[in-house]
Scaffold this active site. Structure first.
Site, PDB file in Angstrom:
ATOM      1  CD  GLN A 124       9.325  -5.919  -8.892  1.00 32.43           C
ATOM      2  OE1 GLN A 124       8.791  -6.020 -10.005  1.00 32.43           O
ATOM      3  NE2 GLN A 124      10.889  -6.064  -9.418  1.00 32.43           N
ATOM      4  CG  ASP A 127       8.557  -2.444  -2.751  1.00 30.05           C
ATOM      5  OD1 ASP A 127       9.072  -2.193  -1.739  1.00 30.05           O
ATOM      6  OD2 ASP A 127       9.874  -2.605  -3.419  1.00 30.05           O
ATOM      7  CE1 TYR A 226      15.649   0.090   0.099  1.00 29.49           C
ATOM      8  CE2 TYR A 226      16.056  -2.282   0.891  1.00 29.49           C
ATOM      9  CZ  TYR A 226      15.066  -1.293   0.293  1.00 29.49           C
ATOM     10  OH  TYR A 226      13.993  -1.558   0.945  1.00 29.49           O
TER      11      TYR A 226
END
Ligand code: NAD
Length: 377
Positions: A124, A127, A226
């Site tokens: 994260q 990202d 996703y």
């Protein structure tokens, strides 16, 4: 080890891959930073700010670097300048930039694509797609508000009552959620839709309404987090069901993407025609072809009285903070790869392997290899 930060050469790109505040962190890990003179200027980071933090300013930051940090994929001249065996960390547009990827392999570059960062908790802080989506979602609302011939908020004035604008957000991922939050702060009435059912709660927690379309979306999310592509029939039904929300909206912000594929067409010409004159559509999927069939990527067009903005690179239009966020992602990734002042690649680590596109003279990414084979056919 020398880290090079060149000025971006893509026309209109104002971001820079490293900001001065992160230089100390790199120096602490034994890394020397060389920044090309003027690299941060357009983002609001002058040479003097880099120099104060201990970076060396040089006319070129690629040729002698062991690791090059970039925002946009390098062009041919930049690839030729890279030292054989150097490391590159950048957005590489890996699915659309096969020639560039092959050139990096031929030059024996170990290239990491920030777009291919795995979606795991550990990743994260690295990202960059999420960080840039945050910028794009925010800016999309500001663009829409500034072009709409209406106020966003409810106003009770001596000159009468102004009803609030209605904003419909399609795709409530990172960009969509930021668009919802920004539109709410400006006082609009916001509705949103996403094929991933988990999103409903997030939309509602921001004070927006989730559009309940009678569509079966159980299989909408891939293991990667996703969205999965749906059938043509699904998209057709989605278009029909969104017609009412579209017709009621003054602004539509559409962000729906499927990684590695053309963005799905969710807004047809008929749906644009159903909107009130003066309405605005901001198509954040323009870079992947657009969610609206009338979008012209890179341009703004007026169709049936509706303004359709297909602007590209919105993060580049907020270069100070977009650079700050991107630089943090890239620095965190670089430090993940460094042990005792040198790059040590552990190819059994998902985080190291996931974004690795070229290594030891070959294209190594499993999602890119078949595309190359297909292109060669
Ligand atoms: P994205 O940019 O690929 O897509 C944008 C949104 O469009 C997604 O929410 C997707 O579901 C939606 N979409 C696709 N097809 C659609 C359609 N036909 N109709 C309506 N919407 C459609 O996605 P993103 O914003 O980068 O990420 C999506 C989600 O992934 C985030 O909201 C977050 O929950 C999750 N995420 C997880 C991590 C992690 O765990 N490290 C990191 C980032 C994001």
């Amino acid at each position: 080890m020398r880290i090079g930060v060149p000025q971006e050469t893509t026309p209109g790109e104002r971001r820079v891959a490293l900001v001065p505040d992160l230089i100390a962190k790199l120096a602490k890990s034994g890394l020397e930073v060389v920044v090309q003179s003027g690299a941060g200027e357009a983002a609001g980071y002058p040479d003097s700010a880099y120099a104060e933090k201990g970076a060396r300013l040089e006319p070129d930051a690629i040729a002698s670097a062991d690791v090059v940090l970039k925002v946009q994929p390098p062009g041919t001249a930049e690839i030729e300048k890279l030292k054989s065996g150097a490391i590159l960390i950048s957005f590489l547009q890996p699915y659309d930039n096969l020639a560039g990827i092959q050139a990096l392999a031929a030059r024996n570059i170990t290239a990491f694509s920030m777009e291919l960062m795995p979606r795991i908790t550990r990743a994260q802080p690295m990202d960059a797609l999420s960080a840039m989506s945050t910028v794009a979602g925010y800016k999309a609302v500001l663009l829409a508000a500034s072009r709409l011939p209406r106020f966003f908020p409810l106003l009770m004035t001596a000159a009468g009552t102004i009803t609030p604008s209605r904003v419909f957000v399609i795709g409530a991922g990172v960009a969509g959620l930021q668009a919802i939050a920004t539109a709410k702060r400006l006082g609009a009435v916001v509705e949103a839709y996403d094929t991933r059912p988990a999103v409903k709660e997030q939309v509602e927690s921001l004070g927006a309404k989730f559009a309940e379309l009678a569509l079966e979306t159980k299989d909408a999310e891939a293991k990667t987090g996703y969205a999965k592509a749906q059938s043509e029939d699904f998209y057709k039904r989605q278009q029909e069901m969104m017609l009412t929300s579209m017709a009621a909206a003054d602004v539509v912000i559409t962000t729906a993407l499927i990684p590695g594929q053309r963005a799905p067409i969710l807004i047809t010409e008929e749906m644009v025609r159903a909107m009130r004159p003066g309405s605005v559509i901001v198509d954040l999927a323009a870079e992947q072809g657009g969610n609206c069939s009338l979008t012209e990527p890179g341009a703004e067009v007026h169709r049936h009285g509706v303004l359709i903005l297909g602007l590209l690179n919105l993060p580049g239009s907020v270069p100070f903070h977009a650079s700050q966020m991107y630089a943090k992602n890239v620095t965190n990734y670089l430090l993940h790869l460094v042990k005792d002042g040198a790059i040590q690649l552990d190819l059994t680590d998902e985080l190291t392997k996931g974004p690795l596109v070229t290594h030891q003279g070959a294209v190594v990414h499993p999602a890119i290899q078949p595309r190359l084979a297909e292109a060669a056919r």
